[in-house]
Write a protein that holds these residues in place. Structure first.
Motif, PDB file in Angstrom:
ATOM      1  N   SER A   1       5.329  -3.006  -2.578  1.00 58.17           N
ATOM      2  CA  SER A   1       4.451  -1.832  -2.574  1.00 58.17           C
ATOM      3  C   SER A   1       5.049  -0.694  -1.754  1.00 58.17           C
ATOM      4  O   SER A   1       5.028   0.469  -2.169  1.00 58.17           O
ATOM      5  CB  SER A   1       3.074  -2.205  -2.017  1.00 58.17           C
ATOM      6  OG  SER A   1       2.470  -3.191  -2.809  1.00 58.17           O
TER       7      SER A   1
ATOM      8  N   ARG B   1       8.232  -0.225  -1.030  1.00 59.61           N
ATOM      9  CA  ARG B   1       9.417   0.300  -1.726  1.00 59.61           C
ATOM     10  C   ARG B   1       9.009   1.325  -2.786  1.00 59.61           C
ATOM     11  O   ARG B   1       9.646   2.367  -2.935  1.00 59.61           O
ATOM     12  CB  ARG B   1      10.215  -0.835  -2.367  1.00 59.61           C
ATOM     13  CG  ARG B   1      11.040  -1.615  -1.388  1.00 59.61           C
ATOM     14  CD  ARG B   1      11.970  -2.589  -2.114  1.00 59.61           C
ATOM     15  NE  ARG B   1      12.686  -3.392  -1.161  1.00 59.61           N
ATOM     16  CZ  ARG B   1      12.419  -4.676  -0.917  1.00 59.61           C
ATOM     17  NH1 ARG B   1      11.461  -5.295  -1.570  1.00 59.61           N
ATOM     18  NH2 ARG B   1      13.117  -5.333  -0.019  1.00 59.61           N
ATOM     19  N   ILE B   2       7.960   1.017  -3.521  1.00 57.98           N
ATOM     20  CA  ILE B   2       7.480   1.936  -4.562  1.00 57.98           C
ATOM     21  C   ILE B   2       7.006   3.243  -3.939  1.00 57.98           C
ATOM     22  O   ILE B   2       7.378   4.331  -4.387  1.00 57.98           O
ATOM     23  CB  ILE B   2       6.357   1.276  -5.393  1.00 57.98           C
ATOM     24  CG1 ILE B   2       6.925   0.142  -6.236  1.00 57.98           C
ATOM     25  CG2 ILE B   2       5.627   2.299  -6.256  1.00 57.98           C
ATOM     26  CD1 ILE B   2       5.887  -0.777  -6.847  1.00 57.98           C
ATOM     27  N   LEU B   3       6.178   3.149  -2.908  1.00 58.68           N
ATOM     28  CA  LEU B   3       5.651   4.358  -2.254  1.00 58.68           C
ATOM     29  C   LEU B   3       6.770   5.225  -1.678  1.00 58.68           C
ATOM     30  O   LEU B   3       6.766   6.452  -1.832  1.00 58.68           O
ATOM     31  CB  LEU B   3       4.655   3.980  -1.154  1.00 58.68           C
ATOM     32  CG  LEU B   3       3.346   3.369  -1.636  1.00 58.68           C
ATOM     33  CD1 LEU B   3       2.556   2.815  -0.458  1.00 58.68           C
ATOM     34  CD2 LEU B   3       2.539   4.385  -2.413  1.00 58.68           C
TER      35      LEU B   3
ATOM     36  N   ALA C   1      10.017   5.183  -2.590  1.00 55.34           N
ATOM     37  CA  ALA C   1      10.853   5.690  -3.682  1.00 55.34           C
ATOM     38  C   ALA C   1      10.190   6.872  -4.377  1.00 55.34           C
ATOM     39  O   ALA C   1      10.868   7.760  -4.900  1.00 55.34           O
ATOM     40  CB  ALA C   1      11.143   4.578  -4.694  1.00 55.34           C
ATOM     41  N   ALA C   2       8.859   6.899  -4.366  1.00 57.85           N
ATOM     42  CA  ALA C   2       8.115   7.994  -4.984  1.00 57.85           C
ATOM     43  C   ALA C   2       8.033   9.210  -4.065  1.00 57.85           C
ATOM     44  O   ALA C   2       7.431  10.212  -4.428  1.00 57.85           O
ATOM     45  CB  ALA C   2       6.717   7.530  -5.358  1.00 57.85           C
ATOM     46  N   GLY C   3       8.663   9.100  -2.901  1.00 51.71           N
ATOM     47  CA  GLY C   3       8.690  10.245  -1.997  1.00 51.71           C
ATOM     48  C   GLY C   3       7.639  10.229  -0.908  1.00 51.71           C
ATOM     49  O   GLY C   3       7.467  11.223  -0.196  1.00 51.71           O
ATOM     50  N   GLY C   4       6.924   9.112  -0.779  1.00 50.95           N
ATOM     51  CA  GLY C   4       5.912   9.016   0.274  1.00 50.95           C
ATOM     52  C   GLY C   4       6.544   9.160   1.652  1.00 50.95           C
ATOM     53  O   GLY C   4       7.563   8.543   1.931  1.00 50.95           O
TER      54      GLY C   4
END
Length: 75
Positions: A40, A42-44, A46-49
């Motif tokens: 979770s 990693r996704i956040l 990678a999305a620029g969080g």
């Protein structure tokens, strides 16, 4: 002597948070929790969080250390 939580290796691979990052409390927990939390995050990221992660220990480790709630009061 307590062993090092496995999520510490994951956290060590992350960059330091940028200025203005949003602080979030992250509980890796037990079972599949650590793997789900890592994916979770990693996704956040990678999305620029822009996140400043503040991990806490919960679950069996905390319980076996003497806290029957499985989460430390300071968490």
């Amino acid at each position: 002597m307590t062993s090092r939580p496995p999520h510490e290796d994951f956290l060590a691979t992350l960059s330091k948070p940028a200025a203005g990052a949003t602080p979030i409390t992250v509980a890796f927990g037990d079972g599949i929790g650590p793997e789900i939390m890592q994916a979770s995050l990693r996704i956040l990221l990678a999305a620029g969080g822009r996140l400043a992660l503040e991990p806490i220990d919960i679950g069996e480790r905390v319980y076996l250390a003497g806290n029957s709630a499985g989460i430390a009061p300071e968490a």
